[in-house]
Design an enzyme around this catalytic site. Sequence first.
Site, PDB file in Angstrom:
ATOM      1  N   ARG A 218      51.569  34.499  40.363  1.00  0.00           N
ATOM      2  CA  ARG A 218      50.817  33.982  41.431  1.00  0.00           C
ATOM      3  C   ARG A 218      49.969  33.291  41.068  1.00  0.00           C
ATOM      4  O   ARG A 218      48.673  32.894  40.288  1.00  0.00           O
ATOM      5  CB  ARG A 218      50.350  35.685  41.212  1.00  0.00           C
ATOM      6  CG  ARG A 218      48.889  35.196  42.568  1.00  0.00           C
ATOM      7  CD  ARG A 218      47.924  36.449  42.360  1.00  0.00           C
ATOM      8  NE  ARG A 218      48.417  37.253  42.108  1.00  0.00           N
ATOM      9  CZ  ARG A 218      47.298  38.218  41.224  1.00  0.00           C
ATOM     10  NH1 ARG A 218      46.257  37.616  40.149  1.00  0.00           N
ATOM     11  NH2 ARG A 218      47.617  39.951  41.678  1.00  0.00           N
TER      12      ARG A 218
ATOM     13  N   ASP B 153      46.053  39.873  36.045  1.00  0.00           N
ATOM     14  CA  ASP B 153      45.659  39.380  36.063  1.00  0.00           C
ATOM     15  C   ASP B 153      44.344  38.250  35.748  1.00  0.00           C
ATOM     16  O   ASP B 153      45.331  38.533  34.413  1.00  0.00           O
ATOM     17  CB  ASP B 153      44.168  39.530  36.814  1.00  0.00           C
ATOM     18  CG  ASP B 153      43.908  40.674  37.938  1.00  0.00           C
ATOM     19  OD1 ASP B 153      44.796  40.792  38.858  1.00  0.00           O
ATOM     20  OD2 ASP B 153      42.712  41.329  38.882  1.00  0.00           O
TER      21      ASP B 153
HETATM   22  C1  LIG Z   1      45.501  38.276  45.905  1.00  0.00           C
HETATM   23  C2  LIG Z   1      44.916  37.661  44.869  1.00  0.00           C
HETATM   24  C3  LIG Z   1      44.799  37.831  43.650  1.00  0.00           C
HETATM   25  C4  LIG Z   1      44.175  36.493  42.530  1.00  0.00           C
HETATM   26  N1  LIG Z   1      43.492  36.754  41.628  1.00  0.00           N
HETATM   27  C5  LIG Z   1      42.568  36.992  40.500  1.00  0.00           C
HETATM   28  C6  LIG Z   1      42.162  35.668  38.912  1.00  0.00           C
HETATM   29  O1  LIG Z   1      43.692  36.695  38.908  1.00  0.00           O
HETATM   30  N2  LIG Z   1      42.067  35.074  38.486  1.00  0.00           N
HETATM   31  C7  LIG Z   1      41.139  34.564  39.578  1.00  0.00           C
HETATM   32  O2  LIG Z   1      40.407  33.526  38.131  1.00  0.00           O
HETATM   33  N3  LIG Z   1      40.983  34.297  41.049  1.00  0.00           N
HETATM   34  C8  LIG Z   1      41.439  35.230  41.544  1.00  0.00           C
HETATM   35  N4  LIG Z   1      41.952  35.389  42.920  1.00  0.00           N
HETATM   36  C9  LIG Z   1      40.583  34.276  43.221  1.00  0.00           C
HETATM   37  C10 LIG Z   1      41.010  32.572  43.830  1.00  0.00           C
HETATM   38  O3  LIG Z   1      40.925  32.431  42.323  1.00  0.00           O
HETATM   39  C11 LIG Z   1      40.122  32.517  44.587  1.00  0.00           C
HETATM   40  O4  LIG Z   1      38.622  32.500  44.081  1.00  0.00           O
HETATM   41  C12 LIG Z   1      39.941  33.154  45.907  1.00  0.00           C
HETATM   42  O5  LIG Z   1      41.135  33.250  46.466  1.00  0.00           O
HETATM   43  C13 LIG Z   1      39.161  31.982  47.163  1.00  0.00           C
HETATM   44  O6  LIG Z   1      40.036  30.755  47.488  1.00  0.00           O
HETATM   45  P1  LIG Z   1      40.147  30.263  48.114  1.00  0.00           P
HETATM   46  O7  LIG Z   1      42.198  29.921  47.629  1.00  0.00           O
HETATM   47  O8  LIG Z   1      40.712  31.459  49.405  1.00  0.00           O
HETATM   48  O9  LIG Z   1      39.826  29.009  48.725  1.00  0.00           O
HETATM   49  P2  LIG Z   1      39.080  28.805  48.961  1.00  0.00           P
HETATM   50  O10 LIG Z   1      38.408  27.594  49.134  1.00  0.00           O
HETATM   51  O11 LIG Z   1      37.802  29.653  47.766  1.00  0.00           O
HETATM   52  O12 LIG Z   1      38.557  29.314  50.484  1.00  0.00           O
HETATM   53  C14 LIG Z   1      39.185  28.430  51.480  1.00  0.00           C
HETATM   54  C15 LIG Z   1      38.742  29.677  52.748  1.00  0.00           C
HETATM   55  O13 LIG Z   1      39.021  30.799  52.882  1.00  0.00           O
HETATM   56  C16 LIG Z   1      37.954  31.505  52.822  1.00  0.00           C
HETATM   57  N5  LIG Z   1      37.826  32.449  51.933  1.00  0.00           N
HETATM   58  C17 LIG Z   1      37.567  32.185  50.600  1.00  0.00           C
HETATM   59  N6  LIG Z   1      36.757  33.602  49.580  1.00  0.00           N
HETATM   60  C18 LIG Z   1      36.947  33.886  51.353  1.00  0.00           C
HETATM   61  C19 LIG Z   1      35.544  35.099  51.330  1.00  0.00           C
HETATM   62  N7  LIG Z   1      35.497  35.667  49.587  1.00  0.00           N
HETATM   63  N8  LIG Z   1      34.986  35.797  52.298  1.00  0.00           N
HETATM   64  C20 LIG Z   1      35.308  34.894  52.994  1.00  0.00           C
HETATM   65  N9  LIG Z   1      36.097  34.379  53.310  1.00  0.00           N
HETATM   66  C21 LIG Z   1      36.942  33.583  51.811  1.00  0.00           C
HETATM   67  C22 LIG Z   1      37.250  30.948  53.826  1.00  0.00           C
HETATM   68  O14 LIG Z   1      37.549  30.898  55.061  1.00  0.00           O
HETATM   69  C23 LIG Z   1      37.312  29.968  53.236  1.00  0.00           C
HETATM   70  O15 LIG Z   1      36.849  28.211  53.712  1.00  0.00           O
HETATM   71  C24 LIG Z   1      42.730  36.656  43.507  1.00  0.00           C
HETATM   72  C25 LIG Z   1      42.723  36.443  45.289  1.00  0.00           C
HETATM   73  C26 LIG Z   1      43.874  36.292  45.712  1.00  0.00           C
HETATM   74  C27 LIG Z   1      44.181  36.534  46.983  1.00  0.00           C
END
Ligand SMILES: Cc1cc2nc3c(=O)[nH]c(=O)nc-3n(C[C@H](O)[C@H](O)[C@H](O)COP(=O)(O)OP(=O)(O)OC[C@H]3O[C@@H](n4cnc5c(N)ncnc54)[C@H](O)[C@@H]3O)c2cc1C
Length: 311
Positions: free
Chosen positions: A184, A134
């Site tokens: 990732r 991560d």
């Molecule tokens: C497999 C995986 C590993 C990750 N590892 C890291 C990491 O190592 N470091 C790091 O900084 N971040 C990590 N993240 C988190 C990432 O940075 C984002 O904060 C998170 O994925 C939300 O962003 P999004 O791309 O879905 O877009 P967003 O614009 O935040 O969301 C897009 C849409 O997805 C849905 N959505 C998103 N989040 C949520 C939620 N919490 N609850 C309900 N609906 C939601 C909503 O409908 C939203 O409108 C990881 C995420 C995933 C999926």
Amino acid sequence: MTMGLTKSILLWASANPWMKRKLPRYRFVQRAVTRFMPGEDLTAALGAITALSAQGFSTVLTFLGENVSTIEEAGSVRDHYISVLETIHAHRHPTEVSVKLTQLGLDIDPATTLAMMREILAAAGRVGNFVWIDIESSPYVERTLRLYGTLRSEFPHVGLCLQAYLLRTGEDLTSLVALAPSIRLVKGAYREPESVAFQRKSDVDRNFALLAERLFKELTDSRSRIAIATHDMSLAAGVKAAAERHGVARERLEFQMLYGIGREAQRKLTSEGYRVRVLISYGSAWFPWYMRRLAERPANLWFVVKSLVLR
Ligand SMILES: Cc1cc2nc3c(=O)[nH]c(=O)nc-3n(C[C@H](O)[C@H](O)[C@H](O)COP(=O)(O)OP(=O)(O)OC[C@H]3O[C@@H](n4cnc5c(N)ncnc54)[C@H](O)[C@@H]3O)c2cc1C
């Protein structure tokens, strides 16, 4: 839109030691958390893995916790991951692990963290598994990249997360390419100042699309894996089109999402022939992680309120 006030407050709370101590004691907070994690212990996570496997999803496990304060704690996290890798192997689960370096002592002694990562990767190698690293808040990025460089030169089965909200990520990718890394790509989950990170969603999304396209163009070595970790399906549509333009086969492109989020999107991607891996978190140290999930979508606060009302 710049970062909303609610989101700012939630991200502030995620790093607040007093709240971290107090809030998890409330039953209604505990209940609301179950939307994003099957349970605190490994058994609950293994149950979710079995159910998701039956639906055609691969999984990745992460044991919650960050910023440990002693090497002994870090050592027990290392031991835990090694035993998890053995358990996964014994059950033949299609499951990888994802680790946080501050949970393996990065704040205390990076040399020990490196040594512990080597032990985890050696264990993963023995059972033919793969370990993701991560990426945490910006003060850790440089150290994490350096450590990844060392580990990747020794082990093929290690991947790194990169954050599209950071201004530096394009350059970081340039220096990583020669290693044939596995990446990732995520948007980024922490509260970062504008000196280091894009603040507007549109800028983060644009950079995400740009970086994804670069992954398809530049990570041509077959040892490199590409994972697109987002629940943003309009962004994913552009990413899929870019992959097609660059001749990346659907089976080579993996989407990763968090347990409990975007279930419909997960099913649709699988039916289209993409690989989908669901990240399952477990462990008792869920508070900062959970607050970051709330901050991603302040409407999630509704689940907390509902748990309060229904108690
Ligand atoms: C497999 C995986 C590993 C990750 N590892 C890291 C990491 O190592 N470091 C790091 O900084 N971040 C990590 N993240 C988190 C990432 O940075 C984002 O904060 C998170 O994925 C939300 O962003 P999004 O791309 O879905 O877009 P967003 O614009 O935040 O969301 C897009 C849409 O997805 C849905 N959505 C998103 N989040 C949520 C939620 N919490 N609850 C309900 N609906 C939601 C909503 O409908 C939203 O409108 C990881 C995420 C995933 C999926």
